[in-house]
Motif scaffolding. Structure first.
Motif: not given
Length: 156
Positions: A109-130
């Motif tokens: 239960d602790g693992v299932t509720m852990a923040p690590a499993f709710r995180l999106s491992l995709k950057a919210k914004v890009s570093d491209n400024m073109s």
């Protein structure tokens, strides 16, 4: 006859002197006008530059804010996961075998509720400024093609 010719020459001399004065005055005037036109262009370019710089700063601030928030959330999630692992290890070492199912469920239960499993491992914004890059090649060509207005160039 000769006297009339002399008067014509004197009149022409006066006319030439007046034209010399006019050339001085008119050249000073067109020089002032040219300075004013270029100053107007410089001012417009400076205004455009300031607006574009402001847009770059705003974009940088917005992206920095998003990425720093995401970085902080990931760091917190990682710390939480490490604490959870430590707790799970301590729990498993301290218990006897009949308590195992209950302890295992608590860990799961602790693992299932852990923040690590709710995180999106995709950057919210890009570093491209073109999208904020500029190319003034066309405008440069237009400026290089600037010429004086067509008009009288003198009578030769």
């Amino acid at each position: 006859m000769e006297e009339q010719r002399n008067e014509e020459i004197q009149s022409f001399i006066y006319s030439l002197k007046q034209m010399l004065l006019n050339v001085e005055a008119n050249s000073a005037k067109v020089q002032e006008d040219l300075e004013a036109e270029f100053q107007s262009l410089f001012s417009l370019l400076e205004e455009l530059k300031e607006g574009m710089l402001m847009k770059i700063k705003q974009d940088r601030a917005s992206r920095t804010y998003e990425l720093q928030n995401q970085l902080a959330a990931c760091t917190r999630a990682l710390e939480s996961s490490e604490e959870l692992l430590e707790t799970a290890n301590q729990t498993l070492q301290a218990m006897d075998s009949e308590d195992f199912p209950q302890a295992a469920k608590q860990i799961k239960d602790g693992v299932t509720m852990a923040p690590a499993f709710r995180l999106s491992l995709k950057a919210k914004v890009s570093d491209n400024m073109s999208h904020l890059m500029v190319d003034f090649a066309q405008e440069r060509q237009m400026l290089q093609a600037l010429k004086f207005l067509p008009g009288e160039r003198g009578t030769h």
